[in-house]
Design a protein around this motif. Structure first.
Motif, short mmCIF file in Angstrom:
data_model
loop_
_atom_site.label_atom_id
_atom_site.label_comp_id
_atom_site.label_asym_id
_atom_site.label_seq_id
_atom_site.Cartn_x
_atom_site.Cartn_y
_atom_site.Cartn_z
N THR A 73 3.61 -31.37 15.72
CA THR A 73 3.16 -29.94 15.42
C THR A 73 3.05 -29.59 13.90
O THR A 73 2.37 -28.74 13.29
N GLY A 74 3.71 -30.58 13.07
CA GLY A 74 3.78 -30.17 11.59
C GLY A 74 5.11 -29.38 11.05
O GLY A 74 5.12 -28.93 10.08
N LYS A 75 5.72 -28.75 12.15
CA LYS A 75 6.73 -27.78 11.86
C LYS A 75 8.15 -28.22 12.33
O LYS A 75 8.11 -28.78 13.58
N ARG A 76 9.24 -27.77 11.40
CA ARG A 76 10.65 -28.18 12.08
C ARG A 76 10.78 -27.04 12.70
O ARG A 76 10.97 -25.95 12.63
N PRO A 77 11.33 -27.31 14.11
CA PRO A 77 11.62 -26.25 15.05
C PRO A 77 13.00 -25.69 14.81
O PRO A 77 13.84 -26.51 14.21
N VAL A 78 13.02 -24.47 15.30
CA VAL A 78 14.39 -23.79 15.13
C VAL A 78 14.75 -23.66 16.59
O VAL A 78 14.10 -22.93 17.21
N VAL B 231 14.84 -34.90 19.54
CA VAL B 231 13.84 -33.76 20.00
C VAL B 231 13.13 -32.98 18.98
O VAL B 231 11.87 -32.95 18.90
N ALA B 232 13.87 -32.65 17.93
CA ALA B 232 13.33 -31.74 16.77
C ALA B 232 12.55 -32.72 16.19
O ALA B 232 11.29 -32.10 15.46
N ASP B 233 12.87 -34.04 15.83
CA ASP B 233 11.89 -34.97 15.08
C ASP B 233 10.59 -35.19 15.71
O ASP B 233 9.47 -35.20 15.16
N ILE B 234 10.59 -35.13 17.11
CA ILE B 234 9.19 -35.49 17.79
C ILE B 234 8.41 -34.09 17.57
O ILE B 234 7.33 -34.18 17.21
N ILE B 235 9.05 -32.99 17.94
CA ILE B 235 8.38 -31.57 17.82
C ILE B 235 7.65 -31.54 16.20
O ILE B 235 6.60 -31.23 16.07
N GLU B 236 8.56 -31.80 15.27
CA GLU B 236 7.95 -31.93 13.89
C GLU B 236 6.86 -32.78 13.60
O GLU B 236 5.90 -32.45 13.10
#
Length: 201
Positions: free
Chosen positions: A192-197, A184-189
């Protein structure tokens, strides 16, 4: 704003995955939750008119409604024709709100995305999957579920293999929750170009 459609066959871990997107701060529209709300609001007079006696106290009685439509394809189609447009309108309003608020990404959780042509209304699609043994075990552990019910539900859904082929992203929840969270984090990154927290719970 990128609109990501989230889908997967029964028992694949879609709700859990939707919560992971939400935990990373991505707005998620949940179709099932929208139906629950509509069954306490806008859908009530429409359902009562189509299926008299299935509502009480301003709420749809889901058990009575299920009795009326399950096993009757024509009745189910009538119900879907009432409810699907309301859910779609609810999702549209949700997306407008988050677009106006400046969200880069929003997820629309659509159980029957490919079955209802939902891929036309989103920018990309993520499919949640798991092995057939894992899926069967999860579904049959649900209260009131039987082999027969499970087979009927599967027969109505686009096969998992086909969904995976049509997807832009695939998340395998059979590999464990941590692996799914990373996916999920990889997809968001990627989108959006940002690694989510993850938000603190």
């Amino acid at each position: 704003m990128i609109v990501l459609g989230l889908t997967g066959s029964i028992g694949m871990g879609k709700s859990t995955t939707a919560k992971m997107f939400s935990d990373f701060g991505v707005p998620v529209h949940d179709s099932d939750e929208a139906v629950h709300r509509l069954y306490r609001g806008k859908a009530v007079p429409l359902v009562e008119a189509a299926f008299p006696g299935t509502t009480a106290g301003g709420t749809v009685d889901r058990a009575k409604l299920a009795e009326r439509v399950l096993g009757d394809p024509a009745a189910l189609k009538r119900l879907e024709a009432l409810v699907h447009p309301l859910v779609r309108a609810d999702a549209t309003a949700f997306l407008k709100r988050h677009h106006a608020a400046g969200a880069q990404l929003a997820v629309v959780d659509i159980p029957l995305l490919f079955e209802t042509g939902g891929q036309e209304r989103v920018d990309q699609v993520v499919v949640v999957t798991a092995g057939p043994e894992v899926q069967r075990e999860r579904v049959l552990a649900r209260p009131g579920m039987t082999e027969e019910k499970f087979e009927k539900i599967l027969a109505k859904q686009v096969p998992d293999e086909e969904k995976r082929r049509l997807a832009d992203f695939v998340i395998d929840t059979g590999r464990g929750m941590e692996a799914a969270r990373l996916a999920v984090a990889d997809i968001i990154e990627e989108l959006t170009g940002k690694r989510p927290v993850a938000k603190a719970s």
